[in-house]
Design a protein around this motif. Sequence first.
Motif, PDB file in Angstrom:
ATOM      1  N   GLY A   1       0.787  -1.219   0.000  1.00 50.25           N
ATOM      2  CA  GLY A   1       0.000   0.000   0.000  1.00 50.25           C
ATOM      3  C   GLY A   1       0.819   1.269   0.000  1.00 50.25           C
ATOM      4  N   SER A   2       2.095   1.195  -0.366  1.00 46.89           N
ATOM      5  CA  SER A   2       2.954   2.378  -0.334  1.00 46.89           C
ATOM      6  C   SER A   2       2.613   3.333  -1.476  1.00 46.89           C
ATOM      7  CB  SER A   2       4.423   1.961  -0.439  1.00 46.89           C
ATOM      8  OG  SER A   2       4.707   1.506  -1.752  1.00 46.89           O
ATOM      9  N   GLU A   3       3.067   4.566  -1.344  1.00 47.82           N
ATOM     10  CA  GLU A   3       2.867   5.555  -2.397  1.00 47.82           C
ATOM     11  C   GLU A   3       3.554   5.118  -3.689  1.00 47.82           C
ATOM     12  OE1 GLU A   3       0.855   7.901  -2.268  1.00 47.82           O
ATOM     13  OE2 GLU A   3       0.466   8.121  -0.120  1.00 47.82           O
ATOM     14  N   ARG A   4       4.635   4.349  -3.559  1.00 45.89           N
ATOM     15  CA  ARG A   4       5.358   3.881  -4.750  1.00 45.89           C
ATOM     16  C   ARG A   4       4.427   3.061  -5.647  1.00 45.89           C
ATOM     17  NH1 ARG A   4      11.397   1.767  -4.331  1.00 45.89           N
ATOM     18  NH2 ARG A   4      11.668   3.987  -4.765  1.00 45.89           N
ATOM     19  N   LEU A   5       3.642   2.170  -5.050  1.00 50.42           N
ATOM     20  CA  LEU A   5       2.703   1.372  -5.835  1.00 50.42           C
ATOM     21  C   LEU A   5       1.566   2.238  -6.376  1.00 50.42           C
ATOM     22  CD1 LEU A   5       2.438  -1.893  -3.702  1.00 50.42           C
ATOM     23  CD2 LEU A   5       3.438  -1.660  -5.966  1.00 50.42           C
ATOM     24  N   ASN A   6       1.093   3.168  -5.568  1.00 48.89           N
ATOM     25  CA  ASN A   6       0.006   4.043  -6.009  1.00 48.89           C
ATOM     26  C   ASN A   6       0.438   4.927  -7.179  1.00 48.89           C
ATOM     27  OD1 ASN A   6      -1.579   3.020  -3.945  1.00 48.89           O
ATOM     28  ND2 ASN A   6      -1.066   4.669  -2.523  1.00 48.89           N
ATOM     29  N   ASN A   7       1.720   5.276  -7.220  1.00 46.61           N
ATOM     30  CA  ASN A   7       2.218   6.183  -8.255  1.00 46.61           C
ATOM     31  C   ASN A   7       2.600   5.471  -9.550  1.00 46.61           C
ATOM     32  OD1 ASN A   7       1.998   8.599  -6.867  1.00 46.61           O
ATOM     33  ND2 ASN A   7       4.007   8.391  -5.893  1.00 46.61           N
ATOM     34  N   LEU A   8       2.635   4.152  -9.537  1.00 46.07           N
ATOM     35  CA  LEU A   8       3.155   3.401 -10.676  1.00 46.07           C
ATOM     36  C   LEU A   8       2.490   3.801 -11.994  1.00 46.07           C
ATOM     37  CD1 LEU A   8       4.724   1.109 -12.034  1.00 46.07           C
ATOM     38  CD2 LEU A   8       3.007  -0.488 -11.162  1.00 46.07           C
ATOM     39  N   THR A   9       1.184   3.626 -12.086  1.00 50.99           N
ATOM     40  CA  THR A   9       0.503   3.917 -13.351  1.00 50.99           C
ATOM     41  C   THR A   9       0.462   5.417 -13.632  1.00 50.99           C
ATOM     42  OG1 THR A   9      -1.625   3.826 -12.176  1.00 50.99           O
ATOM     43  CG2 THR A   9      -0.900   1.833 -13.320  1.00 50.99           C
ATOM     44  N   ARG A  10       0.406   6.239 -12.590  1.00 51.50           N
ATOM     45  CA  ARG A  10       0.402   7.696 -12.798  1.00 51.50           C
ATOM     46  C   ARG A  10       1.700   8.154 -13.450  1.00 51.50           C
ATOM     47  NH1 ARG A  10      -0.458  11.976  -9.503  1.00 51.50           N
ATOM     48  NH2 ARG A  10       0.864  11.198  -7.809  1.00 51.50           N
ATOM     49  N   MET A  11       2.818   7.602 -12.999  1.00 50.43           N
ATOM     50  CA  MET A  11       4.109   8.016 -13.546  1.00 50.43           C
ATOM     51  C   MET A  11       4.281   7.548 -14.991  1.00 50.43           C
ATOM     52  SD  MET A  11       6.849   7.867 -10.396  1.00 50.43           S
ATOM     53  CE  MET A  11       6.618   6.147  -9.969  1.00 50.43           C
ATOM     54  N   VAL A  12       3.890   6.314 -15.264  1.00 53.11           N
ATOM     55  CA  VAL A  12       3.991   5.806 -16.638  1.00 53.11           C
ATOM     56  C   VAL A  12       3.095   6.622 -17.568  1.00 53.11           C
ATOM     57  CG1 VAL A  12       3.569   3.830 -18.140  1.00 53.11           C
ATOM     58  CG2 VAL A  12       4.642   3.488 -15.913  1.00 53.11           C
ATOM     59  N   ALA A  13       1.881   6.943 -17.114  1.00 53.52           N
ATOM     60  CA  ALA A  13       0.957   7.725 -17.941  1.00 53.52           C
ATOM     61  C   ALA A  13       1.492   9.128 -18.203  1.00 53.52           C
ATOM     62  CB  ALA A  13      -0.411   7.809 -17.253  1.00 53.52           C
ATOM     63  N   ALA A  14       2.065   9.763 -17.183  1.00 50.81           N
ATOM     64  CA  ALA A  14       2.601  11.111 -17.355  1.00 50.81           C
ATOM     65  C   ALA A  14       3.787  11.113 -18.302  1.00 50.81           C
ATOM     66  CB  ALA A  14       3.009  11.687 -16.002  1.00 50.81           C
ATOM     67  N   LEU A  15       4.669  10.120 -18.186  1.00 51.71           N
ATOM     68  CA  LEU A  15       5.814  10.016 -19.090  1.00 51.71           C
ATOM     69  C   LEU A  15       5.329   9.860 -20.531  1.00 51.71           C
ATOM     70  CD1 LEU A  15       8.949   7.780 -18.457  1.00 51.71           C
ATOM     71  CD2 LEU A  15       7.937   7.983 -20.714  1.00 51.71           C
ATOM     72  N   THR A  16       4.355   8.968 -20.734  1.00 54.44           N
ATOM     73  CA  THR A  16       3.846   8.696 -22.077  1.00 54.44           C
ATOM     74  C   THR A  16       3.173   9.921 -22.673  1.00 54.44           C
ATOM     75  OG1 THR A  16       3.501   6.374 -21.468  1.00 54.44           O
ATOM     76  CG2 THR A  16       2.347   7.182 -23.421  1.00 54.44           C
ATOM     77  N   GLU A  17       2.329  10.592 -21.879  1.00 53.90           N
ATOM     78  CA  GLU A  17       1.613  11.759 -22.380  1.00 53.90           C
ATOM     79  C   GLU A  17       2.566  12.918 -22.665  1.00 53.90           C
ATOM     80  OE1 GLU A  17      -2.016  14.846 -21.162  1.00 53.90           O
ATOM     81  OE2 GLU A  17      -1.616  13.083 -19.916  1.00 53.90           O
ATOM     82  N   SER A  18       3.548  13.119 -21.793  1.00 50.78           N
ATOM     83  CA  SER A  18       4.498  14.212 -21.996  1.00 50.78           C
ATOM     84  C   SER A  18       5.295  14.018 -23.284  1.00 50.78           C
ATOM     85  CB  SER A  18       5.454  14.308 -20.805  1.00 50.78           C
ATOM     86  OG  SER A  18       4.748  14.689 -19.650  1.00 50.78           O
ATOM     87  N   LYS A  19       5.681  12.776 -23.569  1.00 45.61           N
ATOM     88  CA  LYS A  19       6.377  12.498 -24.826  1.00 45.61           C
ATOM     89  C   LYS A  19       5.466  12.760 -26.021  1.00 45.61           C
ATOM     90  CE  LYS A  19       9.080   8.961 -25.293  1.00 45.61           C
ATOM     91  NZ  LYS A  19       9.666   7.599 -25.264  1.00 45.61           N
ATOM     92  N   ALA A  20       4.223  12.315 -25.939  1.00 43.96           N
ATOM     93  CA  ALA A  20       3.288  12.482 -27.050  1.00 43.96           C
ATOM     94  C   ALA A  20       3.009  13.957 -27.329  1.00 43.96           C
ATOM     95  CB  ALA A  20       1.987  11.743 -26.740  1.00 43.96           C
ATOM     96  N   ARG A  21       3.016  14.775 -26.278  1.00 38.71           N
ATOM     97  CA  ARG A  21       2.719  16.205 -26.433  1.00 38.71           C
ATOM     98  C   ARG A  21       3.978  17.062 -26.547  1.00 38.71           C
ATOM     99  NH1 ARG A  21      -1.258  17.478 -21.536  1.00 38.71           N
ATOM    100  NH2 ARG A  21      -0.929  19.594 -22.351  1.00 38.71           N
ATOM    101  N   SER A  22       5.145  16.424 -26.597  1.00 38.82           N
ATOM    102  CA  SER A  22       6.436  17.133 -26.731  1.00 38.82           C
ATOM    103  C   SER A  22       6.610  18.190 -25.649  1.00 38.82           C
ATOM    104  CB  SER A  22       6.549  17.779 -28.126  1.00 38.82           C
ATOM    105  OG  SER A  22       6.474  16.801 -29.130  1.00 38.82           O
ATOM    106  N   LEU A  23       6.319  17.814 -24.410  1.00 40.91           N
ATOM    107  CA  LEU A  23       6.382  18.755 -23.297  1.00 40.91           C
ATOM    108  C   LEU A  23       7.722  18.748 -22.567  1.00 40.91           C
ATOM    109  CD1 LEU A  23       2.855  18.165 -21.685  1.00 40.91           C
ATOM    110  CD2 LEU A  23       3.570  20.032 -23.214  1.00 40.91           C
ATOM    111  N   SER A  24       8.577  17.794 -22.877  1.00 41.84           N
ATOM    112  CA  SER A  24       9.822  17.669 -22.117  1.00 41.84           C
ATOM    113  C   SER A  24      11.019  18.193 -22.905  1.00 41.84           C
ATOM    114  CB  SER A  24      10.055  16.201 -21.724  1.00 41.84           C
ATOM    115  OG  SER A  24      10.115  15.389 -22.860  1.00 41.84           O
ATOM    116  N   ARG A  25      12.046  18.611 -22.164  1.00 43.14           N
ATOM    117  CA  ARG A  25      13.285  19.103 -22.765  1.00 43.14           C
ATOM    118  C   ARG A  25      14.271  17.958 -22.989  1.00 43.14           C
ATOM    119  NH1 ARG A  25      11.266  22.809 -19.218  1.00 43.14           N
ATOM    120  NH2 ARG A  25      11.235  25.005 -19.870  1.00 43.14           N
ATOM    121  N   ALA A  26      14.354  17.058 -22.029  1.00 39.73           N
ATOM    122  CA  ALA A  26      15.177  15.862 -22.180  1.00 39.73           C
ATOM    123  C   ALA A  26      14.357  14.785 -22.889  1.00 39.73           C
ATOM    124  CB  ALA A  26      15.635  15.354 -20.818  1.00 39.73           C
TER     125      ALA A  26
END
Length: 378
Positions: free
Chosen positions: A104-129
Amino acid sequence: MILTNAQIVLPDEVINGTLTIDQGVIQSIDQGGVNLPGVIDCQGGYVTPGMIELHTDNMEKHFTPRPGVAWPGIQAFKVHDAQMISAGITTVFDAVSIGDVIEGSERLNNLTRMVAALTESKARSLSRAEHLLHLRCEVSHADTLEMFLSLMEGNTAQLVSVMDHSPGQRQFASLEKYRQYYQGKYKLSDSELASFIERQTEASRQYSDPYRKAICALCNQRSIPLASHDDATQAHVDESHDLNMVVAEFPTTAEAAIAAHKKGMFVMMGAPNVVRGGSHSGNIAAYELASEGVLDILSSDYYPASLLDAAFKIAELDSNDYDLSAAVSLVTRNPADAVKLKDRGRIESGAQADLIWSNRTNDHIHIEHVWKAGKRVY
């Protein structure tokens, strides 16, 4: 774009010269300076390749900046991206954890949120790196294999690492260090810690071996690079090599690091370990592996700004044979080679113009500007 009056760190030497970049690609490298309108005078500072980070947990802290606080995904990801690029890291393998030692740690709760944010940011060209996905698989967790298979259905990981943080072995061969770390992190009482150790030991016995083999088999089938984690013995290294792992993340002993290096695996250690002068877990120090000539890659792990500082510190130590080119390769060329990114991590004609201009300020390396594919991003 032309950068001149720079100490250009090449794969095998450092020259005082000029770089010409066109269409985001390095066109030429010349000795000496030029005096032309519009050139960028680097004032005798260093120009190095943009750094490549294979294992960072930095994203996670921005998704949960305080206990119980879930920050919106895209905003959290953009802050993480800005921190990475300001540290000179132009290619990032974001380590996202599957499974955890605490239910029940935050690490598990954040798993899908982090993957989704990474994927969406790449698709929208929002990142510098450029951000790539690194799945960290805690094989002593009951749900890890199921979660891994589910994630792999909708996402392509560019790197997968396999780890077991159960007590009495690998990173935590010292039970005292294990108690100190987890009791401090999760505020467990003595009785709670005793039960926790018992549960983790049993989970490792039950799941670690079959999950490790299943995950590695799928990655080998799909040609996804694999990394071991916290190897401590010759037997650990033999197993990792037999499973076709190419990176040995944070080996805890000289024995394991030397064995991995001999087998052709890339030995990775933490840049904070270099900056601090040793491991926070009481394991082998990175500078000791450098003195043995078996240090291949540095990772910023939990502190992005440590990466460039650590490379320069390795080059300055009298206890090893790493000159500046070899030390900078620890954070550029070697990680690129480990995961077969052939278009970056080195300054040569035809390479992607991911570049850092930095100057020495007393004992610190200060970053002036960063370029990604020839575009200034910092």
